[in-house]
Design a protein around this motif. Sequence first.
Motif, PDB file in Angstrom:
ATOM      1  N   LEU A 165      18.039   4.802  10.882  1.00  0.00           N
ATOM      2  CA  LEU A 165      19.226   5.140  11.656  1.00  0.00           C
ATOM      3  C   LEU A 165      19.084   6.554  12.249  1.00  0.00           C
ATOM      4  O   LEU A 165      19.443   6.786  13.402  1.00  0.00           O
ATOM      5  N   VAL A 166      18.545   7.485  11.461  1.00  0.00           N
ATOM      6  CA  VAL A 166      18.348   8.859  11.933  1.00  0.00           C
ATOM      7  C   VAL A 166      17.438   8.862  13.159  1.00  0.00           C
ATOM      8  O   VAL A 166      17.710   9.553  14.146  1.00  0.00           O
ATOM      9  N   GLN A 167      16.368   8.089  13.119  1.00  0.00           N
ATOM     10  CA  GLN A 167      15.461   8.023  14.272  1.00  0.00           C
ATOM     11  C   GLN A 167      16.181   7.489  15.507  1.00  0.00           C
ATOM     12  O   GLN A 167      15.926   7.944  16.620  1.00  0.00           O
ATOM     13  N   ARG A 168      17.069   6.531  15.334  1.00  0.00           N
ATOM     14  CA  ARG A 168      17.783   5.942  16.482  1.00  0.00           C
ATOM     15  C   ARG A 168      18.858   6.861  17.048  1.00  0.00           C
ATOM     16  O   ARG A 168      19.183   6.779  18.227  1.00  0.00           O
ATOM     17  N   HIS A 169      19.425   7.740  16.207  1.00  0.00           N
ATOM     18  CA  HIS A 169      20.579   8.529  16.647  1.00  0.00           C
ATOM     19  C   HIS A 169      20.306  10.024  16.789  1.00  0.00           C
ATOM     20  O   HIS A 169      21.198  10.755  17.207  1.00  0.00           O
ATOM     21  N   SER A 170      19.122  10.488  16.461  1.00  0.00           N
ATOM     22  CA  SER A 170      18.796  11.911  16.615  1.00  0.00           C
ATOM     23  C   SER A 170      18.598  12.243  18.092  1.00  0.00           C
ATOM     24  O   SER A 170      17.706  11.694  18.743  1.00  0.00           O
ATOM     25  N   PRO A 171      19.413  13.140  18.656  1.00  0.00           N
ATOM     26  CA  PRO A 171      19.239  13.505  20.069  1.00  0.00           C
ATOM     27  C   PRO A 171      17.862  14.103  20.381  1.00  0.00           C
ATOM     28  O   PRO A 171      17.304  13.825  21.439  1.00  0.00           O
ATOM     29  N   ILE A 172      17.318  14.895  19.483  1.00  0.00           N
ATOM     30  CA  ILE A 172      16.011  15.508  19.759  1.00  0.00           C
ATOM     31  C   ILE A 172      14.906  14.458  19.635  1.00  0.00           C
ATOM     32  O   ILE A 172      13.966  14.455  20.441  1.00  0.00           O
ATOM     33  N   HIS A 173      15.007  13.545  18.672  1.00  0.00           N
ATOM     34  CA  HIS A 173      14.026  12.454  18.600  1.00  0.00           C
ATOM     35  C   HIS A 173      14.033  11.683  19.914  1.00  0.00           C
ATOM     36  O   HIS A 173      12.987  11.411  20.502  1.00  0.00           O
ATOM     37  N   ASP A 174      15.222  11.342  20.389  1.00  0.00           N
ATOM     38  CA  ASP A 174      15.341  10.605  21.649  1.00  0.00           C
ATOM     39  C   ASP A 174      14.753  11.415  22.804  1.00  0.00           C
ATOM     40  O   ASP A 174      14.056  10.867  23.656  1.00  0.00           O
ATOM     41  N   THR A 175      15.022  12.712  22.831  1.00  0.00           N
ATOM     42  CA  THR A 175      14.499  13.583  23.890  1.00  0.00           C
ATOM     43  C   THR A 175      12.973  13.576  23.908  1.00  0.00           C
ATOM     44  O   THR A 175      12.355  13.535  24.978  1.00  0.00           O
ATOM     45  N   LEU A 176      12.374  13.588  22.737  1.00  0.00           N
ATOM     46  CA  LEU A 176      10.914  13.611  22.642  1.00  0.00           C
ATOM     47  C   LEU A 176      10.289  12.243  22.868  1.00  0.00           C
ATOM     48  O   LEU A 176       9.163  12.150  23.372  1.00  0.00           O
ATOM     49  N   ALA A 177      10.987  11.184  22.500  1.00  0.00           N
ATOM     50  CA  ALA A 177      10.406   9.839  22.548  1.00  0.00           C
ATOM     51  C   ALA A 177      10.574   9.154  23.900  1.00  0.00           C
ATOM     52  O   ALA A 177       9.847   8.210  24.202  1.00  0.00           O
ATOM     53  N   ARG A 178      11.509   9.626  24.714  1.00  0.00           N
ATOM     54  CA  ARG A 178      11.753   8.992  26.007  1.00  0.00           C
ATOM     55  C   ARG A 178      11.554   9.993  27.131  1.00  0.00           C
ATOM     56  O   ARG A 178      11.676  11.196  26.944  1.00  0.00           O
ATOM     57  N   GLU A 179      11.321   9.450  28.298  1.00  0.00           N
ATOM     58  CA  GLU A 179      11.175  10.313  29.470  1.00  0.00           C
ATOM     59  C   GLU A 179      12.498  11.009  29.767  1.00  0.00           C
ATOM     60  O   GLU A 179      13.562  10.407  29.740  1.00  0.00           O
ATOM     61  N   VAL A 180      12.417  12.318  30.008  1.00  0.00           N
ATOM     62  CA  VAL A 180      13.583  13.122  30.355  1.00  0.00           C
ATOM     63  C   VAL A 180      13.293  13.833  31.665  1.00  0.00           C
ATOM     64  O   VAL A 180      12.220  14.406  31.855  1.00  0.00           O
ATOM     65  N   ARG A 181      14.232  13.802  32.565  1.00  0.00           N
ATOM     66  CA  ARG A 181      14.069  14.509  33.832  1.00  0.00           C
ATOM     67  C   ARG A 181      14.145  16.005  33.568  1.00  0.00           C
ATOM     68  O   ARG A 181      15.108  16.504  32.971  1.00  0.00           O
ATOM     69  N   VAL A 182      13.116  16.740  33.970  1.00  0.00           N
ATOM     70  CA  VAL A 182      13.091  18.200  33.850  1.00  0.00           C
ATOM     71  C   VAL A 182      12.886  18.735  35.260  1.00  0.00           C
ATOM     72  O   VAL A 182      11.908  18.417  35.911  1.00  0.00           O
ATOM     73  N   SER A 183      13.841  19.533  35.714  1.00  0.00           N
ATOM     74  CA  SER A 183      13.705  20.101  37.047  1.00  0.00           C
ATOM     75  C   SER A 183      13.511  21.602  36.920  1.00  0.00           C
ATOM     76  O   SER A 183      14.198  22.261  36.153  1.00  0.00           O
ATOM     77  N   THR A 184      12.553  22.130  37.669  1.00  0.00           N
ATOM     78  CA  THR A 184      12.251  23.553  37.652  1.00  0.00           C
ATOM     79  C   THR A 184      12.274  24.042  39.086  1.00  0.00           C
ATOM     80  O   THR A 184      11.652  23.430  39.958  1.00  0.00           O
ATOM     81  N   SER A 185      13.013  25.115  39.340  1.00  0.00           N
ATOM     82  CA  SER A 185      13.092  25.655  40.689  1.00  0.00           C
ATOM     83  C   SER A 185      12.770  27.139  40.656  1.00  0.00           C
ATOM     84  O   SER A 185      12.989  27.812  39.644  1.00  0.00           O
ATOM     85  N   LEU A 186      12.277  27.647  41.753  1.00  0.00           N
ATOM     86  CA  LEU A 186      11.997  29.068  41.888  1.00  0.00           C
ATOM     87  C   LEU A 186      13.250  29.750  42.420  1.00  0.00           C
ATOM     88  O   LEU A 186      13.783  29.362  43.462  1.00  0.00           O
ATOM     89  N   ALA A 187      13.724  30.783  41.710  1.00  0.00           N
ATOM     90  CA  ALA A 187      14.946  31.504  42.121  1.00  0.00           C
ATOM     91  C   ALA A 187      14.649  32.377  43.328  1.00  0.00           C
ATOM     92  O   ALA A 187      13.573  32.852  43.536  1.00  0.00           O
TER      93      ALA A 187
END
Length: 187
Positions: A165-187
């Motif tokens: 259950l912890v693996q299914r509901h941990s936000p950081i586990h989910d962040t690491l295990a699935r693709e997350v959109r990361v946007s980086t811009s130059l200020a």
Amino acid sequence: MTEPGNTLNGVDRDALNGTLEAVEKNPQLAQVTFTLGADWKGGCRQSSVTGSTRQAGATIDSRTARYTLESDEPAALLGSDTAASPGEYVLQALAGCYAVTFATHAASRGIELSALRLDMEVDFDLQGFLGLDEDTRPGAQEIRVTAHVESPNTPRESLRELTELVQRHSPIHDTLAREVRVSTSLA
């Protein structure tokens, strides 16, 4: 370990139930944003300071504390070994989130935890980071966690179910295990 009132595993169960009810009534309260400012200190070193935390788009005024996080790399990896590495912070983020998720979900199920220790490893292949092999991803290849969970009155099978259950509901586990959109811009 005796805990005051309706507290289990250091989690105030009344507050937990209140949070569950509030989010069910107003799902926007589930939207939380953490912020951080980071400054490069030369070489592989950097220093970060936590910023405001927002819930449902509004700053949480009660959280005024700021925390400094330093990072570096071991000397063998071009750093000066003055702080934990970013890879170790990845493990720390997962460990911290697992601890919160174990304590909270165990408390909501009436499971008393007497001990929780996480042994963690993360593997990187530096060929990707160094640009030596374009087919090798620069990110983690694998993260392994061994959870040592103890409870005075809970069968091992129930602890195994809690761990899943912890693996299914941990936000950081989910962040690491699935693709997350990361946007980086130059200020």
